[in-house]
Design an enzyme around this catalytic site. Structure first.
Site, PDB file in Angstrom:
ATOM      1  N   HIS A  96       0.829  -1.189  -0.055  1.00  0.00           N
ATOM      2  CA  HIS A  96      -0.013  -0.167   0.075  1.00  0.00           C
ATOM      3  C   HIS A  96       0.861   1.282  -0.016  1.00  0.00           C
ATOM      4  CE1 HIS A  96      -3.567  -2.290   1.850  1.00  0.00           C
ATOM      5  NE2 HIS A  96      -3.371  -2.695   0.679  1.00  0.00           N
TER       6      HIS A  96
ATOM      7  N   GLU B  20       1.343   3.506   2.101  1.00  0.00           N
ATOM      8  CA  GLU B  20       1.828   4.206   3.073  1.00  0.00           C
ATOM      9  C   GLU B  20       3.198   3.294   3.309  1.00  0.00           C
ATOM     10  OE1 GLU B  20      -1.336   3.062   2.658  1.00  0.00           O
ATOM     11  OE2 GLU B  20      -2.605   3.788   4.217  1.00  0.00           O
TER      12      GLU B  20
ATOM     13  N   CYS C 257      -5.824   1.423   6.059  1.00  0.00           N
ATOM     14  CA  CYS C 257      -6.546   0.030   6.355  1.00  0.00           C
ATOM     15  C   CYS C 257      -6.097  -0.629   7.672  1.00  0.00           C
ATOM     16  CB  CYS C 257      -5.861  -0.938   5.259  1.00  0.00           C
ATOM     17  SG  CYS C 257      -4.488  -1.606   5.194  1.00  0.00           S
TER      18      CYS C 257
ATOM     19  N   CYS D 275      -1.956  -1.038   7.738  1.00  0.00           N
ATOM     20  CA  CYS D 275      -1.224   0.227   7.667  1.00  0.00           C
ATOM     21  C   CYS D 275      -1.404   1.158   8.921  1.00  0.00           C
ATOM     22  CB  CYS D 275      -1.629   1.052   6.392  1.00  0.00           C
ATOM     23  SG  CYS D 275      -1.255   0.166   5.014  1.00  0.00           S
TER      24      CYS D 275
END
Ligand code: ZN
Ligand code: ZN
Lengths: 188, 419
Positions: free
Chosen positions: A57, A59, A96, A99
């Site tokens: 992701h 992040e 999410c 993360c």
């Protein structure tokens, strides 16, 4: 308020630029920037398709850039912790559960996000990992189990949603991109 | 060596929700009435229209009782009631009509509020009022038990995870991703929060032997833990402690607070996939994971593509592939169909990573009271909103399993599993 608001929007726009890069690369359009002391020190965008690793992701990408860079510069572990505790993340979609946990593990200072994430969100939607959890020790003192961080959502949410909607609806990567509205949302 | 010991241990399914006290399951009050069996079909059909009771779909509408002499008595569930409320005032008019036209005499009774999650729960429920029971909502092997052969291979893979976890002076968490259909290890990794190597593809880089500074939170954790030792090197057990590490060694080491074993193993399995199936663009096909980070406002019902066929390959890769799978040209979507073995229950970050990567089953040996996300602190396998659900199992092992790996001379202990 207007100063901090305009700064928040300025950084969120950079996160949206990252999301657009993801879109161009046929990735789910989510992007982020990490800011320290008013300066962008890292950025990232979703790379799950390209890497075939669904944990890549935006992040995680931005965090890895920093860790790599600090390692090269010989930054010590305690300095790494100190640096993360000064960082603010701007991300187009609510982090999410994975993360949000990662951000708590790193001890990040603050997070601003665009749209909320009703299926996976770890900053209030499904779990609230930005809030510190604690347990009571045998001698009755509270022992924190995780690090809390400040979290504010809804920054340029409509732009973030539009990107995602466009991605999911177009199916065809060569479809023309919609022009992005410049409407600005800033909540504090 | 340790096979004998392992195979005496158990594999326990960790369900989506915490099991209710068997004899004290949550109930709800409903109006019911005895009915003439001749009218049963008609009444049930009418009730399904006027009082469908969506959230009680696991409860059977009809309760059948066989009386002495073989006579059958039928009761029907009419609608919800509140405790101590004997009035039918709140009952909707259509239902009032039905009650009077069949001359029913409603009474208040209890039914179980939630669908049974085990056969035992279901049997208890039926003593109150009959319910239906669907043992599996999804098709994952093992929830209803393992064959001896499967159990043996599960112990074998758990053993390799434990060997990896104890392969250095510092015991850390270890992850082994397995393709169960080929009984083959796809990737494996130790925690790499502190490592000498900066090479990310190398999953077995040496770790610095270090110990945490003792502080208050460790004492708490120890008291919660079943294990005698604190195992402070295990990243998922102490995810927030990386910053307080006191390193015995100096020099250039690599510190990455997020490189927990499961994360590294997922990364390695993705790297392996890219190597074995290099470029799917050649076939003109492209993965788009449609529901990734997808807010509901932008959701789409479109189906994900599960497999992609490749036509371009080299000898090495096709050889490697033919060893890995009986279907030559198919590759799995992410880790669909794969299992992961972890020595410790994963933290929330790792558990969610395994949702993203579509792992089918998780096996772990020891619970994680500090940060475990498969039942200890959170229970991700029961989060209905997630787009993927794995089945979770605990392989019950004695703590001595660690030491067995080091020395085969340790005398056989009579100790039973840590449960
Ligand atoms: Zn995420
Ligand atoms: Zn972890």
């Amino acid at each position: 308020m207007s100063d901090s608001c305009s700064e928040t929007v300025r950084f969120m726009k950079l996160a949206i630029d990252q999301a657009n890069l993801a879109m161009d690369a046929l990735e789910v359009p989510v992007g982020c920037v990490i800011v320290d002391d008013g300066k962008v020190i890292s950025s990232g965008r979703n790379r799950t398709t390209d890497t075939r690793n669904a944990t890549r992701h935006a992040e995680m990408e931005a965090i890895d850039v920093l860790v790599e860079q600090w390692h090269k510069n010989g930054v010590s572990t305690s300095e790494v912790a100190e640096k993360f505790s000064n960082c603010t993340l701007y991300v187009t979609c609510e982090p999410c559960i994975m993360c949000a946990s990662a951000l708590s593990i790193l001890g990040i200072k603050e997070v601003f996000y665009g749209c909320s994430n009703d299926k996976f969100g770890g900053c209030g939607s499904i779990l609230s990992l930005h809030q510190s959890t604690s347990t009571v020790s045998p001698n009755n003192t509270q022992v924190p189990l995780g690090k809390a961080f400040k979290c504010t959502g809804g920054i340029m949410a409509s732009e973030a949603v539009l990107l995602l909607r466009t991605f999911y609806e177009q199916g065809n990567p060569n479809a023309p991109k919609p022009h992005r509205p410049v409407a600005v949302a800033c909540r504090e | 060596m340790m096979n004998n010991q392992l195979s005496t241990c158990e594999i326990v399914y960790i369900p989506e929700k915490e099991p209710h006290d068997l004899h004290n399951q949550p109930t709800e009050f409903v109006f019911a009435s005895a009915i003439d069996p001749k009218h049963a079909n008609h009444i049930v059909r009418r009730l399904n229209q006027i009082a469908p009771l969506e959230h009680l779909r696991h409860v059977k509408r009809i309760h059948k009782k066989v009386l002495e002499g073989g006579q059958v008595e039928l009761s029907v569930m009419l609608c919800l009631a509140s405790e101590g409320d004997n009035q039918l005032d709140t009952v909707p008019p259509a239902l009032q009509e039905l009650i009077s036209s069949f001359q029913l005499s409603p009474f208040i009774t209890k039914v179980c509020k939630y669908a049974a999650s085990s056969k035992e729960e279901w049997q208890e429920q039926c003593k109150i009022w009959p319910t239906s029971y669907h043992p599996r909502t999804y098709n994952i092997d093992g929830i209803t038990g393992f064959s001896d052969e499967n159990a043996e291979s599960i112990f074998k893979f758990m053993q390799s995870a434990i060997e990896l976890a104890t392969s250095d002076d510092l015991i850390v968490n270890a992850a082994v991703i397995v393709d169960p259909s080929a009984k083959q290890i796809i990737s494996s990794a130790r925690d790499q929060v502190f490592a000498w190597s900066t090479n990310k593809e190398n999953s077995s880089s040496d770790l610095i032997s270090n110990k945490f500074a003792t502080n208050e939170s460790f004492q708490v954790n120890e008291s919660n833990n079943h294990l005698k030792q604190p195992y402070t090197g295990v990243a998922c057990l102490y995810p927030w402690q990386w910053a307080k590490q006191q390193l015995h060694s100096h020099g250039s080491y690599y510190c990455h607070p997020l490189r927990h074993a499961a994360m590294v193993a997922v990364e390695s399995s993705a790297a392996r996939d890219r190597y074995l199936f290099p470029s799917e663009q050649n076939t003109g096909e492209k993965y788009i994971e449609l529901d990734h980070e997808n807010p509901s406002s932008a959701s789409s019902p479109a189906k994900r593509q599960k497999t992609v066929c490749t036509t371009v390959e080299n000898d090495d890769q096709s050889k490697a592939r033919s060893q890995t799978s009986n279907q030559l040209s198919e590759r799995p979507y992410l880790c669909t169909g794969y299992d992961i073995y972890l020595v410790w229950e994963p933290c929330t970050m790792c558990a969610m990573a395994l949702v993203h990567q579509r792992i089918r089953r998780i096996f772990y040996a020891f619970p994680n009271p500090n940060a475990g996300a498969l039942g200890s602190v959170h229970r991700l396998q029961g989060e209905k909103s997630l787009n993927h659900h794995y089945a979770v199992f605990r392989v019950l092992l004695p703590e001595e399993a660690f030491h067995k790996c080091h020395t085969d001379e340790v005398p056989e202990t009579k100790e039973t599993c840590v449960c």
